[in-house]
Design a protein around this motif. Structure first.
Motif, PDB file in Angstrom:
ATOM      1  N   GLY A  31       0.814  -1.210   0.000  1.00 50.09           N
ATOM      2  CA  GLY A  31       0.000   0.000   0.000  1.00 50.09           C
ATOM      3  C   GLY A  31       0.847   1.260   0.000  1.00 50.09           C
ATOM      4  N   ILE A  32       1.871   1.259   0.810  1.00 47.75           N
ATOM      5  CA  ILE A  32       2.771   2.418   0.890  1.00 47.75           C
ATOM      6  C   ILE A  32       3.537   2.594  -0.419  1.00 47.75           C
ATOM      7  N   ASP A  33       4.017   1.503  -0.974  1.00 47.75           N
ATOM      8  CA  ASP A  33       4.758   1.560  -2.230  1.00 47.75           C
ATOM      9  C   ASP A  33       3.857   2.095  -3.340  1.00 47.75           C
ATOM     10  N   ARG A  38       2.381   6.575  -7.023  1.00 44.41           N
ATOM     11  CA  ARG A  38       1.319   7.419  -7.570  1.00 44.41           C
ATOM     12  C   ARG A  38       1.405   8.858  -7.084  1.00 44.41           C
ATOM     13  N   GLY A  39       2.302   9.127  -6.135  1.00 39.79           N
ATOM     14  CA  GLY A  39       2.466  10.473  -5.613  1.00 39.79           C
ATOM     15  C   GLY A  39       1.412  10.868  -4.590  1.00 39.79           C
ATOM     16  N   VAL A  40       0.782   9.865  -3.979  1.00 44.16           N
ATOM     17  CA  VAL A  40      -0.228  10.119  -2.957  1.00 44.16           C
ATOM     18  C   VAL A  40       0.479  10.423  -1.643  1.00 44.16           C
ATOM     19  N   ASP A  45       3.065   9.622   9.946  1.00 40.12           N
ATOM     20  CA  ASP A  45       4.529   9.695   9.972  1.00 40.12           C
ATOM     21  C   ASP A  45       5.186   8.364   9.641  1.00 40.12           C
ATOM     22  N   PHE A  46       4.554   7.263  10.029  1.00 41.07           N
ATOM     23  CA  PHE A  46       5.130   5.946   9.745  1.00 41.07           C
ATOM     24  C   PHE A  46       5.169   5.690   8.239  1.00 41.07           C
ATOM     25  N   GLU A  47       4.058   6.006   7.573  1.00 40.43           N
ATOM     26  CA  GLU A  47       4.026   5.849   6.113  1.00 40.43           C
ATOM     27  C   GLU A  47       5.041   6.776   5.457  1.00 40.43           C
ATOM     28  N   ALA A  48       5.168   7.988   5.952  1.00 40.54           N
ATOM     29  CA  ALA A  48       6.132   8.944   5.390  1.00 40.54           C
ATOM     30  C   ALA A  48       7.561   8.410   5.522  1.00 40.54           C
ATOM     31  N   GLN A  49       7.888   7.842   6.677  1.00 39.26           N
ATOM     32  CA  GLN A  49       9.221   7.272   6.880  1.00 39.26           C
ATOM     33  C   GLN A  49       9.459   6.110   5.919  1.00 39.26           C
ATOM     34  N   ALA A  50       8.458   5.241   5.801  1.00 38.31           N
ATOM     35  CA  ALA A  50       8.598   4.081   4.908  1.00 38.31           C
ATOM     36  C   ALA A  50       8.719   4.530   3.454  1.00 38.31           C
ATOM     37  N   MET A  51       7.907   5.506   3.046  1.00 32.51           N
ATOM     38  CA  MET A  51       7.992   6.030   1.674  1.00 32.51           C
ATOM     39  C   MET A  51       9.373   6.612   1.404  1.00 32.51           C
TER      40      MET A  51
END
Length: 117
Positions: A31-33, A38-40, A45-51
């Motif tokens: 999901g994060i990838d 897609r630039g979403v 913050d966790f998703e931001a770190q993983a992205m």
């Protein structure tokens, strides 16, 4: 994996956490990838770190693979085509001056092979 553990609120206590909750982790990461590609914007913050980690990984490997010629760029293919054209011209010049029939046949095959690659 540590970021995923933090995002669940439970953490990753031992390596087997991934094994038992593999589907959850992989779904989260996919999901994060997908969002990153897609630039979403990241949901937290966790998703931001993983992205950020995924994007850095992709940038690093894109550079490495491009430098090795494993990912072609316009410049790479232009250089490749120029090199092939030079090889064909060289073989054709030798073909024009070849007197021996056997040698001439080998050169004709070689010119065809270079053009086909």
């Amino acid at each position: 994996m540590l970021i995923w553990g933090e995002s669940t609120g439970k953490g990753v206590v031992n390596p087997l956490d991934y094994t038992f909750k593999r589907k959850d982790f992989e779904t989260w990461l996919e999901g994060i990838d997908s969002k990153a590609m897609r630039g979403v914007e990241a949901a937290d913050d966790f998703e931001a770190q993983a992205m950020n980690k995924l994007n850095n990984f992709y940038k690093t490997w894109e550079t490495r693979l491009s430098e090795q010629g494993l990912i072609g760029s316009k410049a790479h293919y232009e250089k490749f085509i120029t090199g092939r054209e030079r090889r064909i011209e060289s073989a054709q010049k030798r073909l024009e001056t070849a007197r021996n029939i056997d040698y001439r046949m080998k050169l004709e095959v070689r010119c065809s092979a270079i053009a086909m690659r």
